[in-house]
Structure formats: C-alpha cells, structure tokens
Design a protein around this motif. Structure first.
Motif, PDB file in Angstrom:
ATOM      1  N   ASP A 237      56.941  66.772  89.992  1.00 49.88           N
ATOM      2  CA  ASP A 237      58.155  66.175  89.422  1.00 49.88           C
ATOM      3  C   ASP A 237      59.344  66.344  90.367  1.00 49.88           C
ATOM      4  N   SER A 238      59.457  67.545  90.970  1.00 42.08           N
ATOM      5  CA  SER A 238      60.564  67.789  91.898  1.00 42.08           C
ATOM      6  C   SER A 238      60.460  66.882  93.122  1.00 42.08           C
ATOM      7  N   LEU A 239      59.235  66.742  93.647  1.00 35.25           N
ATOM      8  CA  LEU A 239      59.036  65.866  94.801  1.00 35.25           C
ATOM      9  C   LEU A 239      59.368  64.422  94.453  1.00 35.25           C
ATOM     10  N   SER A 240      58.928  63.991  93.261  1.00 35.80           N
ATOM     11  CA  SER A 240      59.187  62.612  92.850  1.00 35.80           C
ATOM     12  C   SER A 240      60.688  62.342  92.749  1.00 35.80           C
ATOM     13  N   ASP A 241      61.420  63.281  92.123  1.00 42.57           N
ATOM     14  CA  ASP A 241      62.881  63.128  92.012  1.00 42.57           C
ATOM     15  C   ASP A 241      63.525  63.098  93.394  1.00 42.57           C
ATOM     16  N   SER A 242      63.039  63.977  94.279  1.00 47.62           N
ATOM     17  CA  SER A 242      63.606  64.028  95.633  1.00 47.62           C
ATOM     18  C   SER A 242      63.350  62.720  96.383  1.00 47.62           C
ATOM     19  N   TYR A 243      62.113  62.187  96.272  1.00 43.27           N
ATOM     20  CA  TYR A 243      61.787  60.934  96.956  1.00 43.27           C
ATOM     21  C   TYR A 243      62.692  59.795  96.482  1.00 43.27           C
ATOM     22  N   HIS A 244      62.851  59.678  95.183  1.00 44.08           N
ATOM     23  CA  HIS A 244      63.662  58.577  94.652  1.00 44.08           C
ATOM     24  C   HIS A 244      65.139  58.747  94.987  1.00 44.08           C
ATOM     25  N   SER A 245      65.618  60.008  94.992  1.00 45.30           N
ATOM     26  CA  SER A 245      67.028  60.227  95.325  1.00 45.30           C
ATOM     27  C   SER A 245      67.311  59.956  96.796  1.00 45.30           C
ATOM     28  N   HIS A 246      66.294  60.014  97.639  1.00 50.10           N
ATOM     29  CA  HIS A 246      66.453  59.744  99.067  1.00 50.10           C
ATOM     30  C   HIS A 246      66.012  58.328  99.431  1.00 50.10           C
ATOM     31  N   GLY A 247      65.936  57.444  98.451  1.00 48.35           N
ATOM     32  CA  GLY A 247      65.651  56.041  98.732  1.00 48.35           C
ATOM     33  C   GLY A 247      64.196  55.754  99.083  1.00 48.35           C
ATOM     34  N   ARG A 248      63.241  56.428  98.397  1.00 47.16           N
ATOM     35  CA  ARG A 248      61.810  56.175  98.640  1.00 47.16           C
ATOM     36  C   ARG A 248      61.150  55.781  97.324  1.00 47.16           C
ATOM     37  N   PRO A 249      61.408  54.579  96.839  1.00 50.31           N
ATOM     38  CA  PRO A 249      60.880  54.166  95.524  1.00 50.31           C
ATOM     39  C   PRO A 249      59.387  53.881  95.534  1.00 50.31           C
ATOM     40  N   TYR A 250      58.773  53.745  96.713  1.00 53.03           N
ATOM     41  CA  TYR A 250      57.358  53.369  96.775  1.00 53.03           C
ATOM     42  C   TYR A 250      56.425  54.577  96.871  1.00 53.03           C
ATOM     43  N   ARG A 251      56.998  55.761  96.898  1.00 51.29           N
ATOM     44  CA  ARG A 251      56.167  56.961  96.955  1.00 51.29           C
ATOM     45  C   ARG A 251      55.587  57.217  95.562  1.00 51.29           C
ATOM     46  N   ASN A 252      54.292  56.983  95.398  1.00 51.80           N
ATOM     47  CA  ASN A 252      53.632  57.045  94.087  1.00 51.80           C
ATOM     48  C   ASN A 252      52.812  58.332  93.973  1.00 51.80           C
ATOM     49  N   LEU A 253      53.204  59.189  93.011  1.00 55.58           N
ATOM     50  CA  LEU A 253      52.485  60.452  92.787  1.00 55.58           C
ATOM     51  C   LEU A 253      51.719  60.446  91.466  1.00 55.58           C
ATOM     52  N   ASN A 254      51.457  59.235  90.932  1.00 47.42           N
ATOM     53  CA  ASN A 254      50.788  59.154  89.631  1.00 47.42           C
ATOM     54  C   ASN A 254      49.388  59.756  89.655  1.00 47.42           C
ATOM     55  N   THR A 255      48.648  59.521  90.733  1.00 42.77           N
ATOM     56  CA  THR A 255      47.281  60.050  90.806  1.00 42.77           C
ATOM     57  C   THR A 255      47.287  61.566  90.787  1.00 42.77           C
ATOM     58  N   SER A 256      48.223  62.186  91.500  1.00 44.07           N
ATOM     59  CA  SER A 256      48.314  63.653  91.504  1.00 44.07           C
ATOM     60  C   SER A 256      48.651  64.173  90.118  1.00 44.07           C
ATOM     61  N   ARG A 257      49.579  63.472  89.419  1.00 46.95           N
ATOM     62  CA  ARG A 257      49.912  63.883  88.053  1.00 46.95           C
ATOM     63  C   ARG A 257      48.685  63.782  87.148  1.00 46.95           C
ATOM     64  N   PHE A 258      47.956  62.675  87.262  1.00 50.96           N
ATOM     65  CA  PHE A 258      46.785  62.456  86.415  1.00 50.96           C
ATOM     66  C   PHE A 258      45.748  63.559  86.614  1.00 50.96           C
ATOM     67  N   VAL A 259      45.486  63.933  87.866  1.00 46.49           N
ATOM     68  CA  VAL A 259      44.502  64.987  88.149  1.00 46.49           C
ATOM     69  C   VAL A 259      44.931  66.295  87.490  1.00 46.49           C
ATOM     70  N   CYS A 260      46.237  66.638  87.579  1.00 48.25           N
ATOM     71  CA  CYS A 260      46.724  67.872  86.967  1.00 48.25           C
ATOM     72  C   CYS A 260      46.626  67.815  85.443  1.00 48.25           C
ATOM     73  N   TYR A 261      47.041  66.675  84.860  1.00 53.51           N
ATOM     74  CA  TYR A 261      46.967  66.544  83.403  1.00 53.51           C
ATOM     75  C   TYR A 261      45.515  66.627  82.922  1.00 53.51           C
ATOM     76  N   ARG A 262      44.607  65.975  83.648  1.00 49.16           N
ATOM     77  CA  ARG A 262      43.195  66.016  83.251  1.00 49.16           C
ATOM     78  C   ARG A 262      42.638  67.435  83.343  1.00 49.16           C
ATOM     79  N   ARG A 263      43.031  68.150  84.393  1.00 42.58           N
ATOM     80  CA  ARG A 263      42.561  69.535  84.528  1.00 42.58           C
ATOM     81  C   ARG A 263      43.157  70.413  83.430  1.00 42.58           C
ATOM     82  N   LEU A 264      44.403  70.147  83.040  1.00 44.23           N
ATOM     83  CA  LEU A 264      45.011  70.890  81.932  1.00 44.23           C
ATOM     84  C   LEU A 264      44.226  70.684  80.641  1.00 44.23           C
ATOM     85  N   LEU A 265      43.815  69.436  80.377  1.00 46.09           N
ATOM     86  CA  LEU A 265      43.018  69.171  79.174  1.00 46.09           C
ATOM     87  C   LEU A 265      41.691  69.917  79.233  1.00 46.09           C
ATOM     88  N   GLY A 266      41.098  70.030  80.434  1.00 48.02           N
ATOM     89  CA  GLY A 266      39.845  70.766  80.576  1.00 48.02           C
ATOM     90  C   GLY A 266      40.004  72.238  80.220  1.00 48.02           C
TER      91      GLY A 266
END
Length: 703
Positions: A237-266
C-alpha cells in the motif's frame, strides 16, 4: 555512466533478447508508444525521469524493461540523481536474481556511490540474492551450515547489515535441511534484525517477508504468518501511494496484493470472522478490475477453497477440492487439500470421500513423520554441536581467567616480598632523620599501589562470577529446550495416533483390517520418535548428574524377566523366529541391593540390539553373582552380524551406528554405559567371541 556498467547493460540486453516473452495488450503498447513520442519534447530532467519510469512500468518484454532502465540510469547520472540510479540497480538485481555475474557487476558499480542508507540497502539486497545462488550450489554441504551456526553463536558480526546478511544466509541454507522450529527461530531473528535497520524502500523487507510467511504457515504458526502478510500488505500500500504521488499511474501491484490476500485466507485460523470476510471481499474487488486475477480464481479456485473452509461451508469446500486436487497448479497444496478434505467430508457425513482421502493422507503422514524425524535429528545434532562449542569456549575462558589469577597472586606475593624488604631497609635507615620524609612518601606510594591491586583483584573476581553465571544460564537454556521439545513433539504425535485410530473406527468392518495396518505403522513410528526423545532426556539427566539411583533389594530373575517380557511378546521366540534363552547355566536366583529399573533399562537396550541384528539362531541372557567380591554380571549373547573388534569402543559413542539403515539413532549403548557407570559398573564388548556379539554388563551389588 561508467564503462563497466554500460558493458553490463549491453550484456543484460543481449541475454534477454533471446528469451521468450508474453505479448502485451494493444492498449499498453499504444500508451508506451505515445510516451516514447512525448519523451523528446520534455526539457527538464524531472519530466524525463517521470516519463521513463512510466515507460518502464508499461514494458512487458524483458528487453524493453532493461532498455527503459538503461535510459533511466543515464538520465539520472546526467542530472546527478543518485537515488534514482540506486532504484534502477534494485530493479536490475531483482530481474537478474539468478545471474551471479550480473549481480557482481552491480556490486562493483555500487562502489562508486557515497555511503548512504539507501546504498547499503541495495548492497544488502544484491548480497542476499548472491547468497541464494551460493546456497543452491552448496545444497549438500553441511560444513558450511555448521560454520554459519558457529559464527552466529560465537562470533556474530558487529555491523548490523553484515549480521542481517549472515542470518539470511543461515536461514537460506537451513531451509534446505529442515523446515521445523529451528528454521522458524532463526527466521524470527532475521525479521527482528531487519526491522532495526534503516531501509528506505521495501525491497529487502519484501524479500524477507515473502520467504518468512510460508515457513510460519508450514509450522502451523498461523498468527505469525498472518502478521507477516499484513506487513507485506502495508508495504504494498505504501509503495502504491508513493508511485501514484510521484506520477506513476501505470505501476500495477494488484497481483502482489492478491497473492498476499490469498495467503492470508490460507491462514484463516489466525484471522477473525470479520477479517476473513473483508479479505475475501478485497479479492473479489481485485478480480473485477484485473482479468488475470479473475482467471486464477476461476481456474485454480485456491482462494475460494480457503474461504469455504474458513466460513465452514464444507459441502462447497469438498466439491471445490475434488475439482482442484489433481490440478498441476495445486500440486504443492495436495497435502493441505487432503487434510481439509478429510475434515470437511466428516462434517457433512460423506464417509466415502473421507475414507478415500484418509488412505492417501495416511501415506503423506508417514512420509511427513519420517521427514520430521530426520529434521529433528539433524536439528539436535546442530544444537548439540553449537552448545558443545560454547561450553568448550567457556571452559577455556575460565581456565584463562584462573591462570591470570594465579599470575596475579604470584605477582602479589613478589610485591609483598619487595615491600617486606623495603620495610627492613626502612628500619635500618630509620636512624637517618634526614631521610624520614622521603621514606614516608615511598611508603604512601606503595600503599596506593597495593590498594589498586586489591581493587583489580575484586573486579577480576566479579567478572569470573558473571562468566560462571552466564555459563550456568546457557546450560539451563539447553536443558529447558530439550524438555520443551519433548512436550511439543509428544503432544502432536499422540494426536496423530489417536486420529489414525479414529479413522479405523469410522470405516466399515470389511475395510478395518486394511486401515489397521497403517494405523499400526503410525503407532510404531510414533513410539520410535518418543524413544528418541526419552533417550535425549536421559542423556541430559546423566550428563548433568541429576538422575537419581534408587537402591533396594531386587531379585535377579525379576530384573531379567522385566527386560525379556517387555521386548519379546512370544515366549521363547522373537518376531523373526529367533530362539530366546534365559539362564543357560541354571544358576539360582539371588537378591541384591541395586536399582532394578535402571538395570532393567540397560538389559532392555542390550536385548533390543541383539533382536535388531539377529535374523536366525538364538539370543541368550545369563548372569553370574560373585558374593565374595559383591559383583553382579549379566551376559547378553546373540548369533547376529556381530561387531568388528576395531569398533568395540566406538559403538558406545553418542549417535554412533554401524549400520545407518537400521532403526534407531545410536544412543542406546551410550546411555547404557552411562547408567552402568552410575551403578558403579561398566559395559564391554567381548571381542574374543566370534559367533555374533556378546556384551558383558557388570555392576557392584551387595547381597
């Protein structure tokens, strides 16, 4: 940009140009092309760097990504933006984690930068990546692992970054030997060390947390695994906020979030019901905006299975697991799915599914028990070796201090003699009044020197007392570890045995015999592991002198019968059909003062060894009581494979086995000799006997 680093980039681009890469979507390609057209019109370095970062984020082919990083590095070097250059090298190190030559080139380039926290973080990330490569090369080299343990326990680096690298290397190599509590313990140490370091970006923490989460999950430490993944989510989340605040809207971290959320459910056992629902909702939200995540949910179903189990929707869980258990993408989760399938099928009353899964799970459990036993054995060896080295160093330090004290005492005696001599001279010169003041001044100096020596002796005494207390504390920690390990292992083993019996009780009668065999195997292996734990506890008690001997009048016949009856169920025969004979000389019974429990324990070990290595012939147990010299001697003879004369003493060493394929861990004879010495006796191998093996166990015993 240095010449060496330009050569590195050329090498990396050439390397990736021959690799396969996925096709990018038309929209991504168009966006990247539009940014390439806009780039020449940018006049400031900040604008150019921003556009180049977006080009890198939109690049899907490896060669395009490396090319974007090369141009970004050149621009950052031109405008003296060291933080951007270091960020570029972090991305490159992540791309070439398996290429040691590329990582070496990056390390050399880092030497040109000023020493800052960001530079040290990049250097640590590169060094950890190289350590992983070395660990793969030294997969079977136990010497390197033992050296790391000794260094970590006895000579740990003072520099916090070097200590973090050493702990990471130790965990990386240890993970190839064991996945048990020892690995978990050192992983926590690594995590705490990393949290104390100033790490501006998330590269090193991401690397550590990604490795740590599965370790805690495998050891069923769900709370800790959840804690790690929550830290990962915060970093993302911190990296995502930093990327967007520095003008990098195309940096997509959704896959990393999904892997963490899926592991949390496990690890749902470490979550609250509200957390489970919130995490599952976030996964669904990600699937709506990312087709790759939606495809994973539909084709692999892992997140759905975790959710069904967490919310006790057992019927849906059973159907989903049946669909996915043979999916190659879920191969590493097969053991997890079998466990879940047995529990879920039981909840909904699906006996056939429960039985089918239990049969396969049984084999998994047997293999897992063997692996855990081997891991525990290896962990015990490592812990014992490290503790032995600590004790040796402490003994050497104590001897050095004692030598120092003796030298100081000799010096003090010499000084005292000198003082006496001086006093004699003072008495002789007392008549000379003109020297009275000078002699008094010398006496004052001498007294001050003596006071300093006294204070130094007191300080040395206090340091010796502190060293002694520290050694005692270390010894107590080792003993507490062994006792805690016994409890932590025995409890789950008992649960496994009872669970296997429960499975047998739940199946139809026509299949009971089939599953009973597997339940018996589980029970036997559990007893073997418990025997190993009891042996280790006995060694701790014997070596520390805490085992008590209970002398009382005891019948020799009763002690022999105890050992024979506990080992051989069929009277006069072993399980292999070997004849068992007692008292071939027909000697009369005798009553002696000794500890029957410890004598029986030694006889049981000797007879067990005879049974293990004797396939035919006979095993005999005889005794002889010499009332004149008050000595009781037991003789255990077999017609087995025998023991070479050259190994007559080596077999009594700890963890020593002549045949590594035989069951046991090589502690029986070692414990038996310790018990014999505790009973004022000894055990020896009769090297004159060549028909098998003959052990003579002799103790002091009054009638």
């Amino acid at each position: 940009m240095t010449v060496k680093f330009r050569l590195l980039y050329s090498f990396l681009v050439l390397l990736l140009s021959v690799s396969a890469y996925p096709a990018i979507t038309m929209r991504t390609s168009e966006l990247r092309d539009s940014l390439e057209r806009v780039l020449p019109s940018k006049t400031t370095s900040d604008d150019k760097i921003s556009v180049l970062y977006n080009i890198y984020d939109l690049s899907t082919r490896p060669t395009d990504r490396v090319d974007a990083l090369r141009r970004l590095y050149n621009e950052a070097e031109y405008c003296d933006r060291a933080e951007v250059q270091l960020d570029v090298m972090t991305h490159l190190a992540n791309i070439y984690r398996d290429n040691d030559s590329a990582l070496v080139a990056i390390e050399k380039e880092l030497d040109n930068f000023v020493d800052t926290d960001r530079k040290r973080e990049v250097m640590l990330f590169v060094a950890m990546s190289r350590s992983d490569i070395e660990s793969k090369k030294d997969n079977d080299n136990d010497d390197n692992l033992e050296k790391l343990f000794k260094r970590e326990n006895l000579n740990a680096p003072a520099d916090p970054y070097e200590r973090a690298l050493m702990l990471y290397t130790l965990c990386s190599r240890l993970s190839r030997t064991t996945s048990g509590e020892l690995l978990e313990q050192y992983t926590e140490r690594l995590e705490h060390q990393i949290e104390r370091l100033p790490l501006p970006s998330g590269s090193v923490r991401n690397l550590i947390y990604t490795r740590a989460a599965p370790i805690f999950t495998n050891n069923q430490n769900y709370r800790k695994a959840v804690e790690i993944d929550k830290k990962m989510i915060n970093i993302i989340d911190s990296l995502s906020d930093s990327y967007h605040s520095h003008g990098r809207p195309y940096r997509n971290l959704n896959t990393s979030r999904f892997v963490c959320y899926r592991r949390l459910l496990g690890n749902y056992k470490g979550l609250t019901p509200s957390e489970i629902e919130a995490i599952y909702a976030k996964i669904q939200d990600l699937a709506k905006v990312d087709p790759r995540i939606a495809n994973d949910i539909n084709m692999v179903e892992r997140s759905n299975i975790f959710y069904y189990l967490a919310t006790e929707r057992y019927a849906q869980a059973v159907e989903a697991i049946k669909r996915q258990i043979d999916n190659p993408a879920n191969k590493e989760y097969r053991f997890y799915y079998l466990n879940a399938l047995v529990d879920a099928a039981e909840k909904i009353g699906d006996k056939q599914t429960q039985l089918d899964a239990a049969v396969e799970l049984n084999q998994f459990l047997r293999n897992e028990m063997r692996r855990k036993a081997a891991e525990r054995y290896r962990e015990l060896e490592i812990i014992y070796d490290v503790n032995a080295l600590k004790e040796a160093n402490a003994a050497a330090a104590t001897a050095h201090e004692e030598s120092k004290i003796r030298a100081e005492r000799i010096f003090a005696i010499g000084l005292a003699v000198a003082v006496v001599t001086l006093l004699i001279l003072l008495v002789l010169l007392i008549r000379k009044n003109r020297k009275v003041k000078r002699m008094a001044l010398k006496q004052a100096h001498t007294s001050e020197r003596l006071r300093k020596e006294r204070n130094e002796l007191r300080q040395t005494q206090e340091e010796l007392i502190a060293a002694r207390d520290e050694a005692k504390s270390a010894d107590k920690l080792k003993t507490d570890f062994i006792n805690n390990m016994s409890h932590e292992v025995k409890t789950p083993l008992a649960a496994i045995v009872e669970y296997s019996k429960l499975i047998v009780d739940c199946v139809p009668e026509d299949k009971t015999n089939y599953l009973q065999r597997f339940a018996n195997i589980i029970d036997l292996n559990s007893k073997l592991i418990i025997t190993l734990l009891n042996d280790v506890l006995d060694i701790a008690s014997l070596e520390h002198g805490t085992m008590n001997i209970d002398y009382k009048p005891s019948n020799v016949y009763d002690m022999c019968a105890f050992a024979l009856d506990n080992l051989f169920e069929n009277e006069g025969r072993t399980s292999k059909g070997v004849e068992v004979v007692f008292n071939t000389e027909k000697r009369p019974d005798a009553v002696v003062e000794t500890d029957p429990q410890r004598v029986g324990q030694v006889l049981l070990n000797l007879l067990s060894n005879a049974d293990k290595f004797t396939d035919r012939g006979r095993i005999s147990l005889d005794f002889d009581y010499d009332s004149e010299h008050e000595r009781l001697t037991f003789i255990v003879t077999d017609t087995g494979i025998g023991v070479p004369a050259s190994q007559s003493e080596a077999i009594f060493s700890r963890f020593r086995k002549l045949d590594n394929t035989s069951p046991g861990c090589g502690l029986g004879l070692y414990i038996s000799r310790l018990l014999a010495k505790l009973l004022d006796g000894d055990i020896t191998l009769d090297t004159s006997y060549h028909g098998g093996a003959r052990f003579i166990f002799s103790i002091s015993a009054k009638a």
